[in-house]
Design a protein around this motif. Structure first.
Motif, PDB file in Angstrom:
ATOM      1  N   ALA A  52       0.837  -1.207   0.000  1.00  0.00           N
ATOM      2  CA  ALA A  52       0.000   0.000   0.000  1.00  0.00           C
ATOM      3  C   ALA A  52       0.866   1.250   0.000  1.00  0.00           C
ATOM      4  O   ALA A  52       0.585   2.215  -0.722  1.00  0.00           O
ATOM      5  CB  ALA A  52      -0.938  -0.009   1.208  1.00  0.00           C
ATOM      6  N   ALA A  53       1.934   1.244   0.802  1.00  0.00           N
ATOM      7  CA  ALA A  53       2.839   2.394   0.836  1.00  0.00           C
ATOM      8  C   ALA A  53       3.526   2.568  -0.512  1.00  0.00           C
ATOM      9  O   ALA A  53       3.687   3.693  -1.000  1.00  0.00           O
ATOM     10  CB  ALA A  53       3.871   2.221   1.939  1.00  0.00           C
ATOM     11  N   HIS A  54       3.899   1.471  -1.127  1.00  0.00           N
ATOM     12  CA  HIS A  54       4.525   1.532  -2.450  1.00  0.00           C
ATOM     13  C   HIS A  54       3.564   2.127  -3.466  1.00  0.00           C
ATOM     14  O   HIS A  54       3.930   2.985  -4.261  1.00  0.00           O
ATOM     15  CB  HIS A  54       4.970   0.130  -2.879  1.00  0.00           C
ATOM     16  CG  HIS A  54       5.597   0.088  -4.223  1.00  0.00           C
ATOM     17  ND1 HIS A  54       4.870  -0.088  -5.372  1.00  0.00           N
ATOM     18  CD2 HIS A  54       6.887   0.226  -4.601  1.00  0.00           C
ATOM     19  CE1 HIS A  54       5.685  -0.065  -6.405  1.00  0.00           C
ATOM     20  NE2 HIS A  54       6.915   0.122  -5.971  1.00  0.00           N
ATOM     21  N   ASP A  55       2.320   1.695  -3.417  1.00  0.00           N
ATOM     22  CA  ASP A  55       1.314   2.193  -4.358  1.00  0.00           C
ATOM     23  C   ASP A  55       0.984   3.664  -4.103  1.00  0.00           C
ATOM     24  O   ASP A  55       0.615   4.381  -5.033  1.00  0.00           O
ATOM     25  CB  ASP A  55       0.037   1.352  -4.276  1.00  0.00           C
ATOM     26  CG  ASP A  55       0.242  -0.063  -4.823  1.00  0.00           C
ATOM     27  OD1 ASP A  55       1.237  -0.292  -5.537  1.00  0.00           O
ATOM     28  OD2 ASP A  55      -0.599  -0.925  -4.524  1.00  0.00           O
ATOM     29  N   ASP A  56       1.121   4.112  -2.839  1.00  0.00           N
ATOM     30  CA  ASP A  56       0.813   5.500  -2.493  1.00  0.00           C
ATOM     31  C   ASP A  56       1.967   6.458  -2.789  1.00  0.00           C
ATOM     32  O   ASP A  56       1.773   7.670  -2.746  1.00  0.00           O
ATOM     33  CB  ASP A  56       0.452   5.624  -1.009  1.00  0.00           C
ATOM     34  CG  ASP A  56      -0.924   5.064  -0.706  1.00  0.00           C
ATOM     35  OD1 ASP A  56      -1.713   4.857  -1.651  1.00  0.00           O
ATOM     36  OD2 ASP A  56      -1.219   4.834   0.482  1.00  0.00           O
ATOM     37  N   ALA A  57       3.143   5.919  -3.034  1.00  0.00           N
ATOM     38  CA  ALA A  57       4.296   6.787  -3.286  1.00  0.00           C
ATOM     39  C   ALA A  57       4.042   7.610  -4.544  1.00  0.00           C
ATOM     40  O   ALA A  57       3.525   7.116  -5.543  1.00  0.00           O
ATOM     41  CB  ALA A  57       5.559   5.948  -3.441  1.00  0.00           C
ATOM     42  N   ASP A  58       4.421   8.888  -4.495  1.00  0.00           N
ATOM     43  CA  ASP A  58       4.206   9.719  -5.674  1.00  0.00           C
ATOM     44  C   ASP A  58       5.305   9.449  -6.703  1.00  0.00           C
ATOM     45  O   ASP A  58       6.187   8.622  -6.491  1.00  0.00           O
ATOM     46  CB  ASP A  58       4.123  11.203  -5.295  1.00  0.00           C
ATOM     47  CG  ASP A  58       5.432  11.772  -4.787  1.00  0.00           C
ATOM     48  OD1 ASP A  58       5.398  12.876  -4.228  1.00  0.00           O
ATOM     49  OD2 ASP A  58       6.488  11.134  -4.948  1.00  0.00           O
ATOM     50  N   SER A  59       5.272  10.144  -7.798  1.00  0.00           N
ATOM     51  CA  SER A  59       6.200   9.878  -8.891  1.00  0.00           C
ATOM     52  C   SER A  59       7.654  10.143  -8.522  1.00  0.00           C
ATOM     53  O   SER A  59       8.558   9.656  -9.194  1.00  0.00           O
ATOM     54  CB  SER A  59       5.815  10.699 -10.117  1.00  0.00           C
ATOM     55  OG  SER A  59       5.906  12.077  -9.824  1.00  0.00           O
ATOM     56  N   THR A  60       7.901  10.888  -7.454  1.00  0.00           N
ATOM     57  CA  THR A  60       9.276  11.134  -7.025  1.00  0.00           C
ATOM     58  C   THR A  60       9.786  10.018  -6.129  1.00  0.00           C
ATOM     59  O   THR A  60      10.947  10.011  -5.753  1.00  0.00           O
ATOM     60  CB  THR A  60       9.395  12.468  -6.260  1.00  0.00           C
ATOM     61  OG1 THR A  60       8.650  12.368  -5.059  1.00  0.00           O
ATOM     62  CG2 THR A  60       8.926  13.630  -7.100  1.00  0.00           C
ATOM     63  N   GLY A  61       8.904   9.087  -5.778  1.00  0.00           N
ATOM     64  CA  GLY A  61       9.295   8.005  -4.893  1.00  0.00           C
ATOM     65  C   GLY A  61       9.133   8.347  -3.425  1.00  0.00           C
ATOM     66  O   GLY A  61       9.535   7.592  -2.564  1.00  0.00           O
ATOM     67  N   ARG A  62       8.528   9.485  -3.154  1.00  0.00           N
ATOM     68  CA  ARG A  62       8.319   9.893  -1.765  1.00  0.00           C
ATOM     69  C   ARG A  62       6.900   9.567  -1.340  1.00  0.00           C
ATOM     70  O   ARG A  62       5.969   9.660  -2.128  1.00  0.00           O
ATOM     71  CB  ARG A  62       8.566  11.384  -1.619  1.00  0.00           C
ATOM     72  CG  ARG A  62      10.002  11.738  -1.898  1.00  0.00           C
ATOM     73  CD  ARG A  62      10.246  13.191  -1.677  1.00  0.00           C
ATOM     74  NE  ARG A  62      11.633  13.484  -1.965  1.00  0.00           N
ATOM     75  CZ  ARG A  62      12.069  14.657  -2.305  1.00  0.00           C
ATOM     76  NH1 ARG A  62      11.245  15.681  -2.397  1.00  0.00           N
ATOM     77  NH2 ARG A  62      13.344  14.845  -2.548  1.00  0.00           N
ATOM     78  N   LEU A  63       6.762   9.231  -0.078  1.00  0.00           N
ATOM     79  CA  LEU A  63       5.441   8.943   0.463  1.00  0.00           C
ATOM     80  C   LEU A  63       4.760  10.242   0.861  1.00  0.00           C
ATOM     81  O   LEU A  63       5.410  11.208   1.250  1.00  0.00           O
ATOM     82  CB  LEU A  63       5.562   8.042   1.693  1.00  0.00           C
ATOM     83  CG  LEU A  63       6.166   6.665   1.457  1.00  0.00           C
ATOM     84  CD1 LEU A  63       6.341   5.952   2.785  1.00  0.00           C
ATOM     85  CD2 LEU A  63       5.310   5.846   0.524  1.00  0.00           C
ATOM     86  N   ASP A  64       3.445  10.257   0.774  1.00  0.00           N
ATOM     87  CA  ASP A  64       2.712  11.448   1.201  1.00  0.00           C
ATOM     88  C   ASP A  64       2.474  11.460   2.708  1.00  0.00           C
ATOM     89  O   ASP A  64       2.002  12.437   3.266  1.00  0.00           O
ATOM     90  CB  ASP A  64       1.395  11.585   0.448  1.00  0.00           C
ATOM     91  CG  ASP A  64       0.435  10.435   0.697  1.00  0.00           C
ATOM     92  OD1 ASP A  64       0.847   9.432   1.300  1.00  0.00           O
ATOM     93  OD2 ASP A  64      -0.724  10.539   0.274  1.00  0.00           O
ATOM     94  N   ARG A  65       2.791  10.351   3.369  1.00  0.00           N
ATOM     95  CA  ARG A  65       2.687  10.268   4.827  1.00  0.00           C
ATOM     96  C   ARG A  65       3.692   9.218   5.301  1.00  0.00           C
ATOM     97  O   ARG A  65       4.094   8.355   4.517  1.00  0.00           O
ATOM     98  CB  ARG A  65       1.279   9.879   5.252  1.00  0.00           C
ATOM     99  CG  ARG A  65       0.872   8.492   4.822  1.00  0.00           C
ATOM    100  CD  ARG A  65      -0.591   8.215   5.155  1.00  0.00           C
ATOM    101  NE  ARG A  65      -0.957   6.863   4.889  1.00  0.00           N
ATOM    102  CZ  ARG A  65      -1.153   6.349   3.680  1.00  0.00           C
ATOM    103  NH1 ARG A  65      -1.002   7.086   2.617  1.00  0.00           N
ATOM    104  NH2 ARG A  65      -1.492   5.094   3.521  1.00  0.00           N
ATOM    105  N   PRO A  66       4.112   9.277   6.563  1.00  0.00           N
ATOM    106  CA  PRO A  66       5.075   8.290   7.062  1.00  0.00           C
ATOM    107  C   PRO A  66       4.479   6.887   7.058  1.00  0.00           C
ATOM    108  O   PRO A  66       3.286   6.703   7.291  1.00  0.00           O
ATOM    109  CB  PRO A  66       5.358   8.745   8.495  1.00  0.00           C
ATOM    110  CG  PRO A  66       4.820  10.113   8.600  1.00  0.00           C
ATOM    111  CD  PRO A  66       3.772  10.279   7.542  1.00  0.00           C
TER     112      PRO A  66
END
Length: 82
Positions: A52-66
């Motif tokens: 889920a965290a991988h799928d939520d990562a934005d195009s820069t590879g950063r997560l929108d939340r910890p």
């Protein structure tokens, strides 16, 4: 097996299964995890959280939340003085 070695082995297994799951189409991941985790619900939950965290990562590879909640650094340490 000592505790650190068992923990390291569990972490390695979770990461291997996570990477294997990423190689599969999203629609087939649930069946893969059901078979691969062999009834270990905690392991499956951990891998699903990683997916889920991988799928939520934005195009820069950063997560929108910890991925993990961290304690408030301004809060007093509950173990201080013990």
């Amino acid at each position: 097996m000592s505790a650190p070695t068992a923990e390291a082995a569990r972490h390695r297994r979770a990461m291997d299964l996570f990477l294997d799951a990423l190689d599969r189409p999203a629609a087939g991941r649930a069946a893969f995890l059901a078979a691969a985790c062999d009834g270990d619900a905690a392991l499956r939950d951990e891998i699903e959280a990683l997916l889920a965290a991988h799928d939520d990562a934005d195009s820069t590879g950063r997560l929108d939340r910890p991925l993990l909640d961290r304690p408030d650094p301004s809060a007093p340490d509950p173990l201080l003085g013990r």
